[in-house]
Design an enzyme around this catalytic site. Structure first.
Site, mmCIF file in Angstrom:
data_model
loop_
_atom_site.group_PDB
_atom_site.id
_atom_site.type_symbol
_atom_site.label_atom_id
_atom_site.label_comp_id
_atom_site.label_asym_id
_atom_site.label_seq_id
_atom_site.Cartn_x
_atom_site.Cartn_y
_atom_site.Cartn_z
ATOM 1 N N HIS A 104 0.815 -1.257 0.089
ATOM 2 C CA HIS A 104 -0.030 -0.078 0.069
ATOM 3 C C HIS A 104 0.874 1.195 0.011
ATOM 4 C CE1 HIS A 104 -3.500 2.267 0.594
ATOM 5 N NE2 HIS A 104 -3.186 2.820 1.693
ATOM 6 N N ASP A 121 -3.681 8.646 3.637
ATOM 7 C CA ASP A 121 -4.127 7.286 3.397
ATOM 8 C C ASP A 121 -5.389 7.203 2.607
ATOM 9 O OD1 ASP A 121 -4.668 4.522 3.062
ATOM 10 O OD2 ASP A 121 -3.815 4.096 5.220
ATOM 11 N N CYS A 172 -3.954 3.128 -5.131
ATOM 12 C CA CYS A 172 -3.170 3.687 -3.924
ATOM 13 C C CYS A 172 -1.816 4.674 -4.484
ATOM 14 C CB CYS A 172 -2.920 2.813 -2.831
ATOM 15 S SG CYS A 172 -1.693 1.258 -3.258
#
Length: 213
Positions: A104, A121, A172
């Site tokens: 991630h 995030d 991401c």
């Protein structure tokens, strides 16, 4: 950054593919180049100008000893190589992509103007250890290069929830790159998941042209 782009790197900009280090690092380099151009331009509004230090994806891996702790010695020359001190007198922000568990991408920002350690995030996660390490890094940099003790009691940790969020398992890296792009120019994060396909194509074009569009 000395980033070399290969065909296999460009392929990670295809829809549904996880961005690799080289794509993100190349864009961080182009953001620095844009910042340097903007600083000299009378055509760019002052609101979009910011004194930023851009680190690549390997910085935090070394600082955190690959997630096992904290190792300032591994990165103590990184700011010196860019001829800047990590201090409010010289910088507004330090912008760094974070690889979380090799699965991630997130973004960290040391924001000197707001006195905040920021963490963005696209899955809504938190990372208190990262924020703690970045606080220590600011203090260690001041000791190393300014012989100064920095009191960070007035600083806050900032992990915003009302930011663009991904709705899949592969974008991401694009979100992280665009967080950095917008934040580096003090712009609102006003994009969505629906923009990711367009962003991937724009990022490929930017690499081909060698500058941010």
């Amino acid at each position: 950054f000395n980033v070399e782009m290969l065909g296999k790197d460009i392929q990670t900009l295809q829809d549904g593919v996880w961005l690799n280090d080289e794509i993100i690092n190349f864009h961080m380099k182009m953001m620095k180049d844009r910042m340097d151009r903007n600083a000299k331009s009378d055509l760019v509004p002052e609101a979009f100008k910011s004194r930023n230090l851009f680190f690549n994806t390997f910085f935090y891996a070394k600082l955190s000893d690959n997630g096992k702790g904290y190792n300032y010695k591994a990165v103590r020359r990184w700011s010196k190589k860019q001829k800047v001190q990590v201090h409010e007198s010289q910088l507004d922000k330090v912008i760094t992509p974070i690889n979380v568990g090799n699965s991630h991408w997130c973004l960290s920002v040391i924001n000197f103007k707001e006195k905040r350690i920021e963490y963005y995030d696209s899955l809504g996660g938190t990372n208190p250890k990262c924020m703690q390490n970045l606080r220590r890094y600011v203090q260690d940099e001041a000791k190393q290069y300014r012989k100064e003790e920095i009191d960070m009691k007035g600083w806050t940790d900032y992990t915003p929830r009302d930011i663009p969020q991904q709705r899949n398992g592969c974008d991401c890296g694009v979100f992280t790159t665009k967080y950095a792009d917008y934040i580096s120019e003090n712009r609102d994060l006003d994009f969505t998941q629906d923009d990711m396909r367009m962003f991937r194509r724009r990022m490929a074009l930017e690499i081909a042209k060698g500058h941010i569009l």
